[in-house]
Design an enzyme around this catalytic site. Structure first.
Site, PDB file in Angstrom:
ATOM      1  N   PRO A  92      32.485  27.463  39.309  1.00 48.88           N
ATOM      2  CA  PRO A  92      31.424  26.820  39.937  1.00 48.88           C
ATOM      3  C   PRO A  92      30.471  27.592  40.361  1.00 48.88           C
ATOM      4  O   PRO A  92      29.349  27.254  40.384  1.00 48.88           O
ATOM      5  CB  PRO A  92      32.050  25.714  40.783  1.00 48.88           C
ATOM      6  CG  PRO A  92      33.615  25.747  40.293  1.00 48.88           C
ATOM      7  CD  PRO A  92      33.928  27.232  39.835  1.00 48.88           C
ATOM      8  N   GLU A 119      42.901  26.489  44.264  1.00 48.13           N
ATOM      9  CA  GLU A 119      41.560  26.734  44.977  1.00 48.13           C
ATOM     10  C   GLU A 119      40.434  27.706  44.494  1.00 48.13           C
ATOM     11  O   GLU A 119      39.281  27.615  44.805  1.00 48.13           O
ATOM     12  CB  GLU A 119      42.074  26.938  46.419  1.00 48.13           C
ATOM     13  CG  GLU A 119      40.794  26.979  47.195  1.00 48.13           C
ATOM     14  CD  GLU A 119      40.257  25.894  47.502  1.00 48.13           C
ATOM     15  OE1 GLU A 119      39.098  25.774  48.078  1.00 48.13           O
ATOM     16  OE2 GLU A 119      40.905  24.513  47.430  1.00 48.13           O
ATOM     17  N   ARG A 157      29.396  28.758  17.011  1.00 47.52           N
ATOM     18  CA  ARG A 157      28.695  28.031  16.047  1.00 47.52           C
ATOM     19  C   ARG A 157      27.322  28.795  15.637  1.00 47.52           C
ATOM     20  O   ARG A 157      26.756  28.272  14.599  1.00 47.52           O
ATOM     21  CB  ARG A 157      28.325  26.604  16.741  1.00 47.52           C
ATOM     22  CG  ARG A 157      27.402  26.395  17.802  1.00 47.52           C
ATOM     23  CD  ARG A 157      27.039  24.995  18.434  1.00 47.52           C
ATOM     24  NE  ARG A 157      26.795  24.362  17.112  1.00 47.52           N
ATOM     25  CZ  ARG A 157      25.424  24.115  17.096  1.00 47.52           C
ATOM     26  NH1 ARG A 157      24.495  24.907  17.637  1.00 47.52           N
ATOM     27  NH2 ARG A 157      25.044  23.039  16.062  1.00 47.52           N
ATOM     28  N   ASP A 172      18.280  23.711  16.729  1.00 53.37           N
ATOM     29  CA  ASP A 172      18.740  23.107  17.862  1.00 53.37           C
ATOM     30  C   ASP A 172      17.813  22.737  19.064  1.00 53.37           C
ATOM     31  O   ASP A 172      17.108  23.743  19.293  1.00 53.37           O
ATOM     32  CB  ASP A 172      20.344  23.440  18.195  1.00 53.37           C
ATOM     33  CG  ASP A 172      21.367  23.103  17.194  1.00 53.37           C
ATOM     34  OD1 ASP A 172      21.110  22.041  16.506  1.00 53.37           O
ATOM     35  OD2 ASP A 172      22.189  23.906  17.084  1.00 53.37           O
TER      36      ASP A 172
END
Length: 248
Positions: A92, A119, A157, A172
């Site tokens: 994160p 954690e 991809r 895209d």
């Protein structure tokens, strides 16, 4: 390309790596996809990969030994000609993953993903082993497995030969710095809703101009901040300024 994922839950990747675009890419030999349980590198009879944090606090922290040993094992048979892999920590706290980052990683020969749980990681993993830290958004998940799947799918991809239509990845959303234009297919009219005439005209230059305009308009309406770094002509910038002025 070779992709290795270090995880405590390799079974989570079975369906993802064997289905759809990723499965076809692997079947065609365009990419090697491997999920490895790093618990096997714990070095103790209990397979312990985590421990309580020094200094106290809640939760458990992944130990450095299993991760370092697992990565070293993956690199053991690497030849001198092979480039060093990118070792990616899904975290994160990492850099927010973008299409630009996907394009950068798609040029690599070998990617190693580390999926944490609990954690967090022992800081020595972050400081002395990984080359990249990536996050897929400002929220917290149970572990790094789902983010790793997202990144792998986005990167693979882009490899040559993976998509049936080689122009698909180029047009895209985000590949051009803008959101993608609207798409339509048959029938030309459905429940009174018609396909724009320009798309039925067969005039390729007009179609491309319409698509570019629609891409600009959609980006302005939904993600205007992207326009700040997009490559735009003076005419396009003036058109966008006029639209914004008319709205205000």
């Amino acid at each position: 390309m070779r992709v290795d994922v270090l995880t405590l839950f390799p079974e989570m990747f079975d369906g993802v790596f064997s289905s759809s675009i990723l499965g076809k890419a692997r079947d065609k030999g365009l990419v090697s996809l491997n999920a490895i349980n790093f618990r096997q590198y714990a070095g103790n009879k209990h397979g312990t990969v985590d421990d309580t944090p020094y200094g106290g606090g809640g939760g458990m922290v992944l130990k450095p030994e299993p991760i370092f040993t697992a990565v070293e094992d993956l690199l053991a048979n690497r030849s001198d000609q092979e480039s060093a892999p990118r070792i990616i920590l899904m975290c994160p706290q990492g850099e927010t993953f973008t299409q630009k980052k996907a394009e950068e990683l798609s040029k690599e020969e070998h990617l190693i993903f580390i999926c944490g749980h609990y954690e967090g990681y022992d800081e020595r993993i972050r400081q002395h082993l990984v080359t990249d830290e990536l996050s897929i958004g400002d929220y917290v998940l149970t572990g790094g497995e789902l983010p790793a799947m997202v990144v792998v799918d986005s990167v693979v991809r882009l490899l040559p030969g993976v998509l049936g239509n080689e122009t698909s990845a180029v047009t895209d959303s985000f590949s051009t710095g803008l959101l993608e234009y609207p798409h339509y297919t048959r029938p030309p009219e459905f429940r009174g809703m018609k396909v724009p005439d320009v798309l039925l005209s067969g005039h390729h230059a007009n179609i491309e101009a319409w698509r570019r305009q629609q891409s600009l308009l959609r980006t302005l309406e939904r993600r205007p901040e992207l326009l700040e770094e997009a490559e735009l002509t003076d005419k396009e910038r003036e058109w966008l300024r006029k639209l914004q002025s008319d709205k205000s």
